[in-house]
Write an enzyme that holds these catalytic residues in place. Structure first.
Site, short mmCIF file in Angstrom:
data_model
loop_
_atom_site.label_atom_id
_atom_site.label_comp_id
_atom_site.label_asym_id
_atom_site.label_seq_id
_atom_site.Cartn_x
_atom_site.Cartn_y
_atom_site.Cartn_z
N GLU A 70 0.65 -1.21 -0.22
CA GLU A 70 0.12 0.51 -0.59
C GLU A 70 0.55 1.28 -0.02
O GLU A 70 0.40 2.41 -0.83
CB GLU A 70 -0.66 0.06 1.01
CG GLU A 70 -1.79 -0.74 1.33
CD GLU A 70 -1.60 -2.39 1.51
OE1 GLU A 70 -1.13 -2.63 2.21
OE2 GLU A 70 -3.02 -3.53 1.03
N HIS A 139 -10.52 -5.96 10.01
CA HIS A 139 -11.34 -5.08 8.33
C HIS A 139 -12.79 -4.78 8.72
O HIS A 139 -13.84 -4.72 7.26
CB HIS A 139 -11.65 -6.42 7.71
CG HIS A 139 -10.28 -8.16 7.60
ND1 HIS A 139 -9.28 -8.17 7.79
CD2 HIS A 139 -9.64 -7.06 6.05
CE1 HIS A 139 -8.36 -8.51 7.38
NE2 HIS A 139 -8.28 -8.27 6.11
#
Lengths: 335, 371
Positions: A70, A139
Site C-alpha cells: 500500500e 477489516h
C-alpha cells in the site's frame, strides 16, 4: 430517473464516465483487474467486491494492478497527482491505511500548503469501511475521524447509490486529496440514479427526513439505522430530523446548527469509536455555538471503545442499532 | 343500471412517481351538491399539495377517506352520485369497489414511463397522454420541465391528445442548447413536432414557454391552432432577474428554497422533495452552462430580449392569456399587451398558476381548445 442501480454499479459508472471524459484519470489498486494467478481480463475480479469490473476491457492499461504494498502505490498515486494526473487508488480496507500515513498525512495533505498554494494533489483514495460484514477486528473499522483530523484532506462517505456516483465524480474533479469511504454493507443497496454524469458539491449535508422534535446527525450506513429509528419513533408521534452529513471534511455546520436551533435536541450517531469521533466533534460544535438552543443534554450513539468483535452475535451487539438510537432519542425527549 | 350515476372519487396519481398521497382535508360535507370542477378535497404528496376536483356533478354522498391519512393511488376515498340514487346502491358500489390499479399500474411500470425523441435539436424527453385528433402541446418555462404540468396533462387528456416536452437544456433532454434564444427554442419545438409527427396543435406555454409558443406561431402559423399563454414571457420587458440569477447560481437547498418560494403565492408549497429534485437536475453536467447561456440569451441585461405582443397580434392566432395575480416573476400587468386575446387573472395564485389553481386553468384551456 426510473432507473434503480446499486451503489456498486453507481461507483463503477462514475469511474467509467470520468475515465471517458478525462484521459488523466486512471485507477490503481490490488486485484482491481484480475486476482493473483488468474487469467487476467477473462476472470478478472474487478476489485475485491467488484466495483471496477468491466473497466479493464474498456480502458486497458489505465487500470493498474499493484503489488501488495500500500505504501508504494499510494505514494505513486500521490506523486502522479502532484504531476498532473488524476489517480483513483483503491486501498481495499481503511484498516490498512496505517502503512501509508506518511504519504497521506505528510505528503498529499501538505503539498498545497508547503508549496505556497502552487501545488495541487488531485488524488482520490477509495476504501471500504464498516462492520456487520463478519470480517473481524482488522477489516471492520470505520476510522473516519483519523482523516478528518488532518487539515488538507477531504473525507467523503456516501450513504446511497445516488450520492455515491455524484460524490465520486466530484472527488475525481476536486483538486485536493480525497479519502472516499464506502461502507461494505451498502454496495447492494439500489436507488434512483440518473444515467447522465453529475457532481454533488462537497459540504452539503442532506436532510433525509424532516422532523421538529429531535435532530439526528449521522453518515454512511448509520443513516439507514437512524431512518429506521425515526420511522419507529414516528408511531409514538416523535418526529426526528435525520441529517446525512455526506462529507465529513468539509462538514456542513450550517445545516446541523439550523436544524438543532429548530428542534433543540441532538443525537449524534457514529459507527466509529466514541472518543474523538464525528459524534463528539458535532456535539462539541453544537454546545459551543448554540448551547442556549438545547432543551436537553446531547446524546451520542457509537460503537464501544473496543476492537470490532469477530463473533457475529457480539458484532451485532457492538454496532449502533435502530433500537439504541431510538432509546437515545427518548432520553433527550424525557427532559 | 343506476351505477352509471355513481362516480368514484379516488386518490389521484399526479405524475409518474406518485404511489400514495395524504388526504389532508375535505373541502365539502356529505350531502353537499357538487358541480363539475368543484374542489372536493385537498391532497398532499411529498412533491406538492393540490385539490381533487369533481369530474362530474351530483351530490357528495360518501366521504370514505379519513383526513390526515395516507392512501395508495386509485384507492376509493369518496362517492359522488345523483340525489335519487338509493343508499343501498351506494353501499353496494363501495362494497364491491375494486382498485383498478394492479392491471393498469403494472402496464405503466412495464411500458416506457417517459418517451424520448431524436430531433434536429437533440434528444428530447416527452410524455404523451390521451387520444384523438385534437392535439395540445405543453411547453414549460426557464428551469422547468414537463412535470410542471403534473396537474394539467391528465386533465386535458380527457378530451385531447396531450404532449409535454422537456426543452433542450432542461429535465432529461439534451443539455446542449444550440441557440439559447426564444427563436432558437421555438425551432427546437418545431423539430420536436416534426419528429413525433404533430402537424398542428394548440400550444400552451408557461413563462418562457409562452414566448416560445408565440414565436412558433410567428415562424409556422399554419401549425398552430391557438396559443394559451400562462404567466407568459414575451409580452413586456420586465423580468425578476434576481429570481433568474438565484435559480442559476444556487447550489444548495438552503440557497435554492427561498428562490423557489417566489414561484408561488403560497410559499408553503415549496416542499423538500421539490427542492431536492431541482438540485438533482441542476447538478447534471451541462445544466449550469445551458441555464447561463439561456439567461444571457433570453434575459440579457435583466430584461426580456424577445417582445412578441405585436407578432402575436399580427399572426391572428387565437390567444388566451392566464396569469396568477400574485406573480412575482413576470408582472401580471403584461397581460394587457396581448391585444385581442381573452385575459384571465386568477387571484390567490403566483407564477405557477397552473399548479396552484390547476382546476381553473384546466377549465379555461379546455374551453380554448374546444374539448
Amino acid at each position: 430517473m426510473a432507473r434503480k442501480i446499486s451503489m456498486r454499479q453507481a461507483l463503477n459508472e462514475a469511474l467509467d464516465q470520468e475515465m471517458a471524459r478525462d484521459p488523466r484519470v486512471f485507477v490503481m489498486g490490488e486485484d482491481i483487474v484480475g486476482g493473483m494467478g488468474g487469467d487476467g481480463e477473462k476472470d478478472a475480479w474487478g476489485g475485491v467486491l467488484g466495483v471496477t469490473k468491466g473497466l479493464y476491457a474498456k480502458y486497458g492499461d489505465r487500470l493498474l494492478d499493484t503489488p501488495l504494498s500500500e505504501s508504494a502505490y499510494i505514494g505513486a498515486a500521490v506523486g502522479a497527482a502532484a504531476c498532473g494526473m488524476r489517480p483513483v487508488a483503491e486501498l481495499m480496507f481503511i484498516d490498512f491505511m496505517g502503512v501509508c500515513f506518511d504519504e497521506i498525512f505528510n505528503q498529499a495533505a501538505k503539498f498545497k500548503y508547503m508549496f505556497g498554494g502552487k501545488a495541487e494533489t488531485p488524488v482520490v483514495i477509495r476504501t471500504m469501511i464498516g462492520g456487520g460484514f463478519r470480517a473481524a477486528a482488522q477489516h471492520s473499522q470505520v476510522l473516519t475521524p483519523l482523516f478528518t483530523h488532518i487539515p488538507g484532506l477531504k473525507v467523503v462517505v456516501p450513504s446511497n447509490a445516488y450520492d455515491a456516483k455524484g460524490l465520486l465524480i466530484q472527488s475525481i474533479r476536486d483538486n485536493d486529496p480525497v479519502i472516499f469511504c464506502e461502507h461494505k454493507n451498502l454496495y447492494g443497496l439500489e436507488t434512483d440514479v440518473p444515467q447522465e454524469s453529475y457532481a454533488i458539491p462537497f459540504g452539503e449535508a442532506n436532510v433525509v427526513r424532516e422532523g421538529k422534535h429531535v435532530t439526528i446527525v449521522t453518515y454512511g450506513m448509520m443513516v439507514h439505522r437512524a431512518l429506521d429509528a425515526a420511522a419507529a419513533l414516528a408511531k409514538d408521534k416523535v418526529e426526528c430530523e435525520v441529517i446525512d452529513l455526506r462529507t465529513l471534511s468539509p462538514i456542513d455546520w450550517d445545516t446541523v446548527l439550523e436544524s438543532v436551533e429548530n428542534t433543540g435536541r441532538l443525537v449524534c450517531v457514529d459507527e466509529a469509536h466514541p472518543r474523538c469521533s464525528i459524534a463528539s466533534d458535532v456535539s462539541a460544535k453544537v454546545s459551543q455555538e448554540i448551547f442556549k438552543a438545547l432543551k436537553a443534554g446531547i446524546q451520542m450513539v457509537t460503537s464501544p471503545h473496543t476492537p470490532v468483535p469477530f463473533s457475529p452475535s457480539l458484532e451485532d451487539i457492538y454496532l449502533p442499532s435502530a433500537d439504541k438510537i431510538a432509546t437515545a432519542v427518548r432520553k433527550t425527549m424525557a427532559n | 343500471m343506476s351505477e352509471k350515476r355513481i362516480i368514484p372519487i379516488v386518490m389521484p396519481k399526479w405524475g409518474l412517481s406518485m404511489a400514495e398521497g395524504k388526504l389532508a382535508s375535505w373541502l365539502m360535507k356529505d350531502g353537499d351538491s357538487v358541480k363539475a370542477g368543484d374542489q372536493l378535497l385537498e391532497v398532499e404528496t411529498d412533491k406538492i399539495a393540490g385539490a381533487v376536483e369533481a369530474s362530474e356533478g351530483g351530490v357528495l354522498r360518501r366521504r370514505i377517506g379519513q383526513e390526515d391519512t395516507i392512501y395508495p393511488i386509485k384507492t376509493l376515498i369518496g362517492v359522488v352520485a345523483d340525489a335519487d340514487v338509493p343508499d343501498a346502491d351506494i353501499d353496494a358500489f363501495v362494497g364491491s369497489y375494486v382498485v383498478p390499479a394492479a392491471e393498469e399500474g403494472e402496464e405503466e411500470e412495464a411500458g416506457p414511463r417517459y418517451e424520448f425523441a431524436g430531433t434536429a435539436a437533440g434528444r428530447l424527453r416527452y410524455i404523451k397522454r390521451g387520444s384523438g385528433d385534437n392535439t395540445v402541446l405543453l411547453i414549460h418555462g426557464f428551469g422547468g420541465d414537463l412535470d410542471n404540468w403534473l396537474f394539467n396533462a391528465d386533465a386535458l387528456a380527457e378530451g385531447a391528445t396531450v404532449y409535454a416536452l422537456d426543452l433542450p437544456g432542461h429535465g432529461q433532454s439534451t443539455k446542449k442548447v444550440d441557440e439559447p434564444t426564444v427563436a432558437g427554442l421555438a425551432k427546437a419545438v418545431l423539430s420536436f413536432m416534426d419528429t413525433v409527427k404533430i402537424d398542428k396543435a394548440h400550444l400552451v406555454g408557461h413563462s418562457m414557454g409562452g414566448a416560445i409558443a408565440i414565436e412558433v406561431a410567428r415562424q409556422a402559423k399554419p401549425r398552430v391552432k391557438s396559443v394559451t399563454l400562462i404567466s407568459s414571457a414575451g409580452l413586456g420587458p420586465d423580468i425578476n432577474i434576481d429570481y433568474i440569477d438565484g435559480f442559476v447560481t444556487s447550489a444548495s437547498r438552503r440557497d435554492l428554497k427561498p428562490v423557489l418560494e417566489n414561484l408561488f403565492a403560497d410559499s408553503g408549497l415549496v416542499s423538500r422533495q421539490m427542492v431536492d429534485d431541482l438540485l438533482k437536475y441542476k447538478r447534471l453536467d451541462g445544466v449550469g452552462d445551458a441555464l447561463t447561456a439561456l439567461k444571457n440569451g433570453v434575459f440579457a441585461g435583466g430584461r426580456q430580449a424577445a417582445l412578441l405582443a405585436d407578432a402575436l397580434a399580427a399572426s391572428g392566432v387565437p390567444a388566451l392569456v392566464i396569469w396568477g395575480a400574485e406573480d412575482k416573476i413576470v408582472p401580471a400587468a403584461h397581460a394587457t399587451a396581448a391585444k385581442g386575446a381573452k385575459v384571465e387573472i386568477i387571484e390567490g395564485a403566483g407564477h405557477m398558476v397552473q399548479m396552484e389553481q390547476a382546476g381553473r386553468v384546466n377549465g379555461l384551456i379546455k374551453v380554448m381548445i374546444g374539448s
